[in-house]
Design a protein around this motif. Structure first.
Motif, mmCIF file in Angstrom:
data_model
loop_
_atom_site.group_PDB
_atom_site.id
_atom_site.type_symbol
_atom_site.label_atom_id
_atom_site.label_comp_id
_atom_site.label_asym_id
_atom_site.label_seq_id
_atom_site.Cartn_x
_atom_site.Cartn_y
_atom_site.Cartn_z
ATOM 1 N N HIS A 1 -4.373 -3.384 3.006
ATOM 2 C CA HIS A 1 -4.511 -1.930 3.065
ATOM 3 C C HIS A 1 -4.263 -1.395 4.476
ATOM 4 O O HIS A 1 -4.121 -0.188 4.671
ATOM 5 C CB HIS A 1 -5.909 -1.517 2.596
ATOM 6 C CG HIS A 1 -7.021 -2.054 3.428
ATOM 7 N ND1 HIS A 1 -7.338 -3.394 3.452
ATOM 8 C CD2 HIS A 1 -7.878 -1.441 4.277
ATOM 9 C CE1 HIS A 1 -8.354 -3.582 4.266
ATOM 10 N NE2 HIS A 1 -8.699 -2.416 4.789
ATOM 11 N N LEU A 2 -4.178 -2.322 5.456
ATOM 12 C CA LEU A 2 -3.951 -1.903 6.830
ATOM 13 C C LEU A 2 -2.583 -2.323 7.365
ATOM 14 O O LEU A 2 -2.080 -1.716 8.306
ATOM 15 C CB LEU A 2 -5.037 -2.495 7.750
ATOM 16 C CG LEU A 2 -6.488 -2.075 7.472
ATOM 17 C CD1 LEU A 2 -7.434 -2.815 8.402
ATOM 18 C CD2 LEU A 2 -6.650 -0.570 7.638
ATOM 19 N N PHE B 1 1.465 -3.680 6.386
ATOM 20 C CA PHE B 1 2.517 -3.915 5.402
ATOM 21 C C PHE B 1 2.886 -5.400 5.360
ATOM 22 O O PHE B 1 3.186 -5.952 4.297
ATOM 23 C CB PHE B 1 3.749 -3.072 5.735
ATOM 24 C CG PHE B 1 4.872 -3.225 4.744
ATOM 25 C CD1 PHE B 1 4.739 -2.751 3.448
ATOM 26 C CD2 PHE B 1 6.057 -3.862 5.105
ATOM 27 C CE1 PHE B 1 5.763 -2.898 2.520
ATOM 28 C CE2 PHE B 1 7.086 -4.014 4.186
ATOM 29 C CZ PHE B 1 6.943 -3.527 2.894
ATOM 30 N N GLN B 2 2.889 -6.054 6.534
ATOM 31 C CA GLN B 2 3.206 -7.481 6.576
ATOM 32 C C GLN B 2 2.169 -8.282 5.791
ATOM 33 O O GLN B 2 2.499 -9.225 5.071
ATOM 34 C CB GLN B 2 3.257 -7.970 8.034
ATOM 35 C CG GLN B 2 4.355 -7.329 8.876
ATOM 36 C CD GLN B 2 5.735 -7.528 8.256
ATOM 37 O OE1 GLN B 2 6.050 -8.611 7.758
ATOM 38 N NE2 GLN B 2 6.551 -6.484 8.284
ATOM 39 N N ASP B 3 0.899 -7.887 5.927
ATOM 40 C CA ASP B 3 -0.155 -8.542 5.137
ATOM 41 C C ASP B 3 0.041 -8.287 3.650
ATOM 42 O O ASP B 3 -0.232 -9.163 2.821
ATOM 43 C CB ASP B 3 -1.534 -8.035 5.566
ATOM 44 C CG ASP B 3 -2.058 -8.770 6.788
ATOM 45 O OD1 ASP B 3 -1.256 -9.471 7.426
ATOM 46 O OD2 ASP B 3 -3.257 -8.636 7.106
ATOM 47 N N LYS B 4 0.507 -7.086 3.307
ATOM 48 C CA LYS B 4 0.754 -6.771 1.900
ATOM 49 C C LYS B 4 1.846 -7.676 1.335
ATOM 50 O O LYS B 4 1.731 -8.203 0.218
ATOM 51 C CB LYS B 4 1.156 -5.309 1.740
ATOM 52 C CG LYS B 4 1.434 -4.900 0.289
ATOM 53 C CD LYS B 4 1.912 -3.473 0.196
ATOM 54 C CE LYS B 4 2.152 -3.084 -1.257
ATOM 55 N NZ LYS B 4 3.160 -3.951 -1.918
ATOM 56 N N LEU B 5 2.926 -7.867 2.099
ATOM 57 C CA LEU B 5 4.011 -8.749 1.648
ATOM 58 C C LEU B 5 3.507 -10.181 1.479
ATOM 59 O O LEU B 5 3.829 -10.861 0.499
ATOM 60 C CB LEU B 5 5.168 -8.715 2.650
ATOM 61 C CG LEU B 5 5.932 -7.387 2.773
ATOM 62 C CD1 LEU B 5 7.004 -7.503 3.852
ATOM 63 C CD2 LEU B 5 6.565 -6.998 1.441
ATOM 64 N N ARG B 6 2.708 -10.635 2.457
ATOM 65 C CA ARG B 6 2.186 -11.995 2.370
ATOM 66 C C ARG B 6 1.215 -12.124 1.204
ATOM 67 O O ARG B 6 1.185 -13.150 0.521
ATOM 68 C CB ARG B 6 1.485 -12.364 3.688
ATOM 69 C CG ARG B 6 0.856 -13.767 3.686
ATOM 70 C CD ARG B 6 1.848 -14.844 3.327
ATOM 71 N NE ARG B 6 1.214 -16.151 3.193
ATOM 72 C CZ ARG B 6 1.730 -17.160 2.520
ATOM 73 N NH1 ARG B 6 2.907 -17.036 1.920
ATOM 74 N NH2 ARG B 6 1.097 -18.304 2.437
ATOM 75 N N GLU B 7 0.428 -11.077 0.946
ATOM 76 C CA GLU B 7 -0.503 -11.120 -0.184
ATOM 77 C C GLU B 7 0.236 -11.286 -1.499
ATOM 78 O O GLU B 7 -0.195 -12.042 -2.375
ATOM 79 C CB GLU B 7 -1.347 -9.848 -0.220
ATOM 80 C CG GLU B 7 -2.399 -9.853 -1.334
ATOM 81 C CD GLU B 7 -3.225 -8.585 -1.359
ATOM 82 O OE1 GLU B 7 -4.420 -8.661 -1.081
ATOM 83 O OE2 GLU B 7 -2.656 -7.527 -1.680
ATOM 84 N N ASP B 8 1.374 -10.615 -1.646
ATOM 85 C CA ASP B 8 2.171 -10.768 -2.864
ATOM 86 C C ASP B 8 2.648 -12.216 -3.020
ATOM 87 O O ASP B 8 2.630 -12.777 -4.124
ATOM 88 C CB ASP B 8 3.376 -9.826 -2.836
ATOM 89 C CG ASP B 8 2.970 -8.363 -2.971
ATOM 90 O OD1 ASP B 8 1.845 -8.110 -3.439
ATOM 91 O OD2 ASP B 8 3.778 -7.485 -2.597
#
Length: 558
Positions: free
Chosen positions: A46-47, A49-56
């Motif tokens: 939620h903070l 975008f790179q973490d969001k990609l890795r989470e996927d």
């Protein structure tokens, strides 16, 4: 003499024991899954975008490994249980309900000749539980919870003279370590295992919140403070009788918390949050044993003895009123995590505290506004589940706003680590209210320092306002308080109109409401069109909660 159903249970244990090596081949996959879950837990999608990609990416890897564990371990175990009619894998409570009477029969009628066979199988079960942690990652956690209680708590402990006590979800020693402690002379040992929901296949990461200086972990769903049945003891008779007088699930749960918390306070001399009593040390166990008048197998985070829970909350997993009651309770951990992850207290106490709060509130209200707009346009459906993180956040916000979980049960509320409904409740209710409250404190302090008088809501000059002004004020009151607008509820809207304007104006209020509700209230031009150039002053003047509305409008930059 060993009853036929217990013989079937022993056959099931033999199956588990014979597959220790087969299941053990997946230990590497399980270890990798554990690491992936730890990584997912650390990501802040939620903070960043790179973490969001890795989470996927991590979620995709987790799904592959969980599918392997499901097919290679869970399916064979469930199939064998069905074949032997030991329990129904779809209904975990059948482990206990189908077998307990036969366990009692075994205890009452077994002779010396049965002892060797009984202990042979209970030790095989202990060896199976010691060999691997694969049950931690599956819905099997519920099943093994009752199997542990049945096979170890009721059979093994009775026939062996040992006393191994289980605490579901509490981090601690392994079964192997417990056995070593028993060999050294210990008689009461706490042993952990976790639970898992079958539809989401997400690992439970359960431990106990250790205080403000450590990262909190999700609270545990069940605990056990010993073996045995306490229904014959008098300690809870008065509470039980009063509980039966409560008609609704909510009334029963509210009363239980009130009554047991009072007993805990009387015994311990201090107020305790029931969830904080996690049975991790002898002092806490002693408190609970005194509260209940003996040892008890406790169910749910609010410490309800299993026989009382079974009487008042049968089939709890399909009871929306029951699971909805726990949403605020279980969301509190996520709220604490939000505050910690965002370093909220540190930022709020800095010279930029107000700016930080407005930025955080803006993120939250932007999601809410987007969700409201998409829902109004029919572009998002709260009955659908979405893979995209942003859509998941918006759907859960809308579900909270629309009281969705008051009519739809949430059976996984105790068992999964990544929990969108609880995370959304923490963000859009607890965290949002926390931020607004802190902003109000800062502004109040600044006003006092500069001797600026606070806003006082005086009686409105009714003759200056038209019905549309009252409607607009009411709409913003609802938005600020997080209440759902009663769209289409003519009777309720007419009553509101009669109360807020004067008797006889209800129907006009209702018609005006229907006229302006489709408009976009995030646009300044819309508000000018409805309320004129002084629309903001009129809204605050007619508001029931002007301070909250004022803060809400600021977050919307209105």
């Amino acid at each position: 003499m060993i009853p036929a159903r217990i013989k079937s249970l022993f056959q099931f244990i033999e199956f588990l024991h014979s597959n220790i090596d087969n299941f053990g081949q997946l230990n590497k996959v399980i270890a990798e899954l554990h690491e992936l879950n730890k990584e997912r837990w650390s990501l802040k999608s939620h903070l960043s975008f790179q973490d969001k990609l890795r989470e996927d990416e991590v979620n995709a890897e987790i799904k592959k490994k969980v599918d392997i564990i499901e097919n290679e371990i869970a399916v064979p175990i469930k199939s064998k249980a069905t074949e032997l009619d030991v329990f129904d894998p779809n209904y975990p409570n059948t482990v206990w309900n189908r077998n307990y009477n036969d366990v009692v029969n075994l205890k009452e009628n077994a002779d010396r000749n049965d002892l060797t066979e009984v202990l042979q199988f209970t030790k095989k079960y202990l060896a199976f539980r010691e060999a691997g942690n694969y049950t931690d990652y599956l819905f099997m956690g519920f099943i093994f919870g009752d199997l542990d209680k049945l096979i170890i708590g009721e059979i093994h402990n009775y026939f062996s003279g040992e006393n191994i006590t289980y605490a579901l979800g509490v981090q601690g020693n392994s079964i192997g370590e417990a056995l070593e402690l028993i060999k050294k002379g210990y008689t009461t040992i706490t042993v952990p295992f976790a639970t898992q929901n079958t539809s989401t296949h997400q690992q439970t990461e359960t431990s106990t919140y250790q205080g403000n200086n450590q990262t909190p972990s999700p609270p545990t769903p069940h605990e056990c403070i010993g073996k045995g049945d306490i229904r014959q003891l008098p300690a809870l008779k008065e509470i039980e009788a009063e509980l039966r007088n409560r008609k609704t699930v909510r009334e029963k749960l509210d009363y239980w918390v009130e009554a047991i918390s009072k007993r805990v306070e009387e015994i311990s001399g201090q107020r305790h949050d029931l969830e904080s009593l996690t049975v991790l040390d002898e002092k806490e166990k002693s408190i609970l044993e005194k509260v209940f008048g003996g040892v008890a197998y406790l169910v749910s985070p609010i410490k309800i003895p299993s026989y009382i829970h079974d009487e008042h909350f049968p089939n709890w997993w399909s009871n929306a009123e029951y699971t909805n009651w726990f949403i605020p309770l279980k969301s509190n951990w996520w709220f604490q995590k939000l505050v910690k992850d965002n370093k909220a207290e540190e930022h709020i106490n800095s010279s930029l505290g107000a700016d930080f709060i407005r930025g955080q509130l803006n993120q939250i209200t932007n999601i809410e506004s987007m969700a409201d707009q998409l829902f109004a346009n029919g572009e998002i459906n709260i009955d659908n589940d979405y893979k995209d993180q942003l859509f998941r956040d918006m759907v859960e916000y809308l579900r909270i706003k629309g009281k969705y979980y008051q009519r739809k049960a949430l059976p996984e509320i105790f068992t999964i680590s990544v929990h969108p409904p609880l995370q959304a409740y923490a963000r859009h209710v607890f965290y949002k209210d926390y931020l607004i409250s802190k902003l109000h404190e800062i502004q109040t302090k600044e006003k006092k320092e500069f001797s600026v008088p606070q806003f006082v809501n005086t009686q409105p000059n009714n003759t200056n306002y038209k019905t549309k002004h009252y409607v607009l004020a009411y709409i913003f009151d609802c938005y600020a308080k997080g209440e759902t607008l009663p769209i289409g509820q003519k009777g309720k809207l007419e009553k509101i109109g009669n109360d807020r304007i004067k008797p006889g104006k209800g129907n006009t209020f209702y018609k005006t409401f229907n006229t302006i509700i489709p408009k976009n209230f995030d646009l300044e031009n819309t508000l000018l069109e409805i309320g004129g150039e002084n629309w903001r002053e009129s809204v605050l003047d007619l508001s029931d909660c002007p301070d909250k509305v004022d803060e809400y409008l600021k977050t919307k930059r209105l």
